[in-house]
Design a protein around this motif. Structure first.
Motif, PDB file in Angstrom:
ATOM      1  N   GLU A 183       0.832  -1.205   0.000  1.00  0.00           N
ATOM      2  CA  GLU A 183       0.000   0.000   0.000  1.00  0.00           C
ATOM      3  C   GLU A 183       0.873   1.263   0.000  1.00  0.00           C
ATOM      4  O   GLU A 183       0.607   2.219  -0.729  1.00  0.00           O
ATOM      5  CB  GLU A 183      -0.924  -0.027   1.227  1.00  0.00           C
ATOM      6  N   VAL A 184       1.950   1.269   0.783  1.00  0.00           N
ATOM      7  CA  VAL A 184       2.865   2.426   0.800  1.00  0.00           C
ATOM      8  C   VAL A 184       3.500   2.605  -0.580  1.00  0.00           C
ATOM      9  O   VAL A 184       3.610   3.731  -1.092  1.00  0.00           O
ATOM     10  CB  VAL A 184       3.948   2.254   1.895  1.00  0.00           C
ATOM     11  N   ILE A 185       3.900   1.505  -1.203  1.00  0.00           N
ATOM     12  CA  ILE A 185       4.512   1.597  -2.539  1.00  0.00           C
ATOM     13  C   ILE A 185       3.502   2.185  -3.532  1.00  0.00           C
ATOM     14  O   ILE A 185       3.822   3.082  -4.315  1.00  0.00           O
ATOM     15  CB  ILE A 185       5.016   0.206  -2.996  1.00  0.00           C
ATOM     16  N   ARG A 186       2.270   1.697  -3.482  1.00  0.00           N
ATOM     17  CA  ARG A 186       1.205   2.180  -4.380  1.00  0.00           C
ATOM     18  C   ARG A 186       0.944   3.676  -4.193  1.00  0.00           C
ATOM     19  O   ARG A 186       0.512   4.351  -5.126  1.00  0.00           O
ATOM     20  CB  ARG A 186      -0.105   1.415  -4.146  1.00  0.00           C
ATOM     21  N   GLN A 187       1.195   4.193  -2.990  1.00  0.00           N
ATOM     22  CA  GLN A 187       1.000   5.635  -2.758  1.00  0.00           C
ATOM     23  C   GLN A 187       2.089   6.467  -3.437  1.00  0.00           C
ATOM     24  O   GLN A 187       1.918   7.681  -3.625  1.00  0.00           O
ATOM     25  CB  GLN A 187       0.992   5.928  -1.249  1.00  0.00           C
ATOM     26  N   HIS A 188       3.217   5.830  -3.768  1.00  0.00           N
ATOM     27  CA  HIS A 188       4.343   6.578  -4.336  1.00  0.00           C
ATOM     28  C   HIS A 188       4.513   6.391  -5.842  1.00  0.00           C
ATOM     29  O   HIS A 188       5.141   7.229  -6.490  1.00  0.00           O
ATOM     30  CB  HIS A 188       5.649   6.161  -3.645  1.00  0.00           C
ATOM     31  N   ILE A 189       4.058   5.270  -6.411  1.00  0.00           N
ATOM     32  CA  ILE A 189       4.268   5.015  -7.842  1.00  0.00           C
ATOM     33  C   ILE A 189       2.971   4.512  -8.464  1.00  0.00           C
ATOM     34  O   ILE A 189       2.092   4.004  -7.765  1.00  0.00           O
ATOM     35  CB  ILE A 189       5.385   3.959  -8.085  1.00  0.00           C
ATOM     36  N   ASN A 190       2.870   4.663  -9.784  1.00  0.00           N
ATOM     37  CA  ASN A 190       1.635   4.216 -10.447  1.00  0.00           C
ATOM     38  C   ASN A 190       1.899   3.246 -11.600  1.00  0.00           C
ATOM     39  O   ASN A 190       1.052   3.060 -12.461  1.00  0.00           O
ATOM     40  CB  ASN A 190       0.813   5.419 -10.927  1.00  0.00           C
ATOM     41  N   TYR A 191       3.093   2.628 -11.606  1.00  0.00           N
ATOM     42  CA  TYR A 191       3.397   1.629 -12.630  1.00  0.00           C
ATOM     43  C   TYR A 191       3.485   0.245 -11.976  1.00  0.00           C
ATOM     44  O   TYR A 191       3.585   0.143 -10.746  1.00  0.00           O
ATOM     45  CB  TYR A 191       4.715   1.982 -13.361  1.00  0.00           C
ATOM     46  N   THR A 192       3.465  -0.783 -12.797  1.00  0.00           N
ATOM     47  CA  THR A 192       3.581  -2.162 -12.304  1.00  0.00           C
ATOM     48  C   THR A 192       5.040  -2.449 -11.995  1.00  0.00           C
ATOM     49  O   THR A 192       5.887  -2.411 -12.895  1.00  0.00           O
ATOM     50  CB  THR A 192       3.073  -3.155 -13.366  1.00  0.00           C
ATOM     51  N   ASN A 193       5.333  -2.725 -10.731  1.00  0.00           N
ATOM     52  CA  ASN A 193       6.710  -3.084 -10.382  1.00  0.00           C
ATOM     53  C   ASN A 193       6.730  -4.500  -9.812  1.00  0.00           C
ATOM     54  O   ASN A 193       5.747  -5.234  -9.929  1.00  0.00           O
ATOM     55  CB  ASN A 193       7.301  -2.050  -9.418  1.00  0.00           C
ATOM     56  N   PHE A 194       7.862  -4.876  -9.231  1.00  0.00           N
ATOM     57  CA  PHE A 194       8.058  -6.237  -8.730  1.00  0.00           C
ATOM     58  C   PHE A 194       8.256  -6.171  -7.227  1.00  0.00           C
ATOM     59  O   PHE A 194       9.125  -5.434  -6.744  1.00  0.00           O
ATOM     60  CB  PHE A 194       9.293  -6.832  -9.410  1.00  0.00           C
ATOM     61  N   ILE A 195       7.454  -6.915  -6.486  1.00  0.00           N
ATOM     62  CA  ILE A 195       7.557  -6.957  -5.023  1.00  0.00           C
ATOM     63  C   ILE A 195       7.570  -8.428  -4.612  1.00  0.00           C
ATOM     64  O   ILE A 195       6.524  -9.079  -4.578  1.00  0.00           O
ATOM     65  CB  ILE A 195       6.367  -6.241  -4.354  1.00  0.00           C
ATOM     66  N   ALA A 196       8.774  -8.952  -4.352  1.00  0.00           N
ATOM     67  CA  ALA A 196       8.907 -10.374  -4.001  1.00  0.00           C
ATOM     68  C   ALA A 196       9.240 -10.504  -2.533  1.00  0.00           C
ATOM     69  O   ALA A 196      10.178  -9.879  -2.034  1.00  0.00           O
ATOM     70  CB  ALA A 196      10.012 -11.025  -4.831  1.00  0.00           C
ATOM     71  N   GLU A 197       8.463 -11.339  -1.838  1.00  0.00           N
ATOM     72  CA  GLU A 197       8.761 -11.634  -0.438  1.00  0.00           C
ATOM     73  C   GLU A 197       9.694 -12.834  -0.370  1.00  0.00           C
ATOM     74  O   GLU A 197       9.389 -13.912  -0.904  1.00  0.00           O
ATOM     75  CB  GLU A 197       7.462 -11.955   0.301  1.00  0.00           C
ATOM     76  N   ILE A 198      10.842 -12.653   0.290  1.00  0.00           N
ATOM     77  CA  ILE A 198      11.826 -13.721   0.487  1.00  0.00           C
ATOM     78  C   ILE A 198      11.816 -14.057   1.980  1.00  0.00           C
ATOM     79  O   ILE A 198      11.837 -13.150   2.819  1.00  0.00           O
ATOM     80  CB  ILE A 198      13.244 -13.251   0.092  1.00  0.00           C
ATOM     81  N   SER A 199      11.766 -15.338   2.301  1.00  0.00           N
ATOM     82  CA  SER A 199      11.716 -15.771   3.708  1.00  0.00           C
ATOM     83  C   SER A 199      13.043 -16.420   4.085  1.00  0.00           C
ATOM     84  O   SER A 199      13.274 -17.588   3.762  1.00  0.00           O
ATOM     85  CB  SER A 199      10.568 -16.769   3.902  1.00  0.00           C
ATOM     86  N   PRO A 200      13.932 -15.688   4.750  1.00  0.00           N
ATOM     87  CA  PRO A 200      15.212 -16.288   5.147  1.00  0.00           C
ATOM     88  C   PRO A 200      14.977 -17.469   6.083  1.00  0.00           C
ATOM     89  O   PRO A 200      13.999 -17.497   6.831  1.00  0.00           O
ATOM     90  CB  PRO A 200      15.933 -15.150   5.886  1.00  0.00           C
ATOM     91  N   THR A 201      15.884 -18.438   6.043  1.00  0.00           N
ATOM     92  CA  THR A 201      15.739 -19.616   6.900  1.00  0.00           C
ATOM     93  C   THR A 201      16.408 -19.422   8.269  1.00  0.00           C
ATOM     94  O   THR A 201      16.129 -20.185   9.194  1.00  0.00           O
ATOM     95  CB  THR A 201      16.287 -20.868   6.186  1.00  0.00           C
ATOM     96  N   GLU A 202      17.282 -18.429   8.393  1.00  0.00           N
ATOM     97  CA  GLU A 202      17.879 -18.087   9.687  1.00  0.00           C
ATOM     98  C   GLU A 202      18.280 -16.612   9.664  1.00  0.00           C
ATOM     99  O   GLU A 202      18.633 -16.079   8.611  1.00  0.00           O
ATOM    100  CB  GLU A 202      19.167 -18.907   9.967  1.00  0.00           C
ATOM    101  N   ILE A 203      18.260 -15.988  10.850  1.00  0.00           N
ATOM    102  CA  ILE A 203      18.693 -14.593  11.012  1.00  0.00           C
ATOM    103  C   ILE A 203      19.529 -14.508  12.284  1.00  0.00           C
ATOM    104  O   ILE A 203      19.222 -15.167  13.274  1.00  0.00           O
ATOM    105  CB  ILE A 203      17.470 -13.653  11.168  1.00  0.00           C
TER     106      ILE A 203
END
Lengths: 109, 109, 109
Positions: free
Chosen positions: B67-87
């Motif tokens: 939603e924050v990204i959509r408030q700043h840009i109006n084109y189709t971009n890429f938003i990939a969620e990566i889930s690390p296995t350890e931190i």
């Protein structure tokens, strides 16, 4: 949907391989950027400039992507498949419009 | 804990979106760097400079980040969620001190 | 096989830590590149140049990699383990030739 993290020797290779993947409908979008690489080979450390190519595509094209890479380079590089846990819907719509889902292989062949 | 790999048109967008996420307690840390992007749209290949924004945050904020990204840009971009296995623990302590865990949604609403 | 995404203050740190990991047979290859970082600490936002170090190695060395990093820096950084879902065979052969699989820990010790 899959991401591939691929190391290559330079931007020309990344551009040529990236464009070949787009032209053959094996990717919807590719990103590349310069890095410094250090590696060990037969016990000796080498440091040199390289390039990372990120490929965004449907699941199921890994072997074909590796084949395209092999047509362009003849050294051992790194091709890691990363599986995102979520992707934004508008990107998936774009991906589905440009890159067909792979045909299921007949594993009895 | 989640990572997001987000493509944007330039560093100004990455800075504004990254700072908005930090200010709204939707991220503890963001990284951005320039890339070259090539993509296919309606069969035509375009190559242009872009920026990758990496967002580090708690699990459960994906929709609010989009939603924050959509408030700043109006084109189709890429938003990939990566889930690390350890931190590493010290990072998790920092994350937990700055970014509250999201409230559970009431899915019956 | 594991990837680590590690943030550091500058390229010198990335080079020294990367080479230490290669020398100690805790990695076969490392990549680093400059980024801009913005983060929140005790409610205040700071923006500064940093470096990402990507480490490629066998599974099972996370604690030893963290220990090497701790020997080089004394601030809280980010060390995320990413688990690729596939790797090309020629890279795995190279990895296996240079970096031994870790010895199983005796958890009763």
């Amino acid at each position: 949907m899959k991401l591939y993290y691929i190391t290559l020797n330079n931007s020309d290779e990344a551009r040529h391989i990236g464009r070949a993947l787009l032209e053959q409908k094996l990717a919807v979008c590719v990103n590349w950027f310069p890095i410094t690489c250090a590696y060990i080979w037969k016990g000796e450390i080498t440091e040199e400039p390289e390039v990372v190519l990120i490929v965004k595509t449907q699941s199921g094209y890994r072997e074909q992507i590796e084949e395209v890479i092999r047509q362009h380079i003849n050294y051992t590089n790194f091709i890691a498949e990363i599986s995102p846990t979520e992707i934004n819907n508008t990107f998936l719509e774009w991906l589905n419009a440009e890159v067909p889902l792979p045909l299921k292989k007949n594993y009895s062949d």
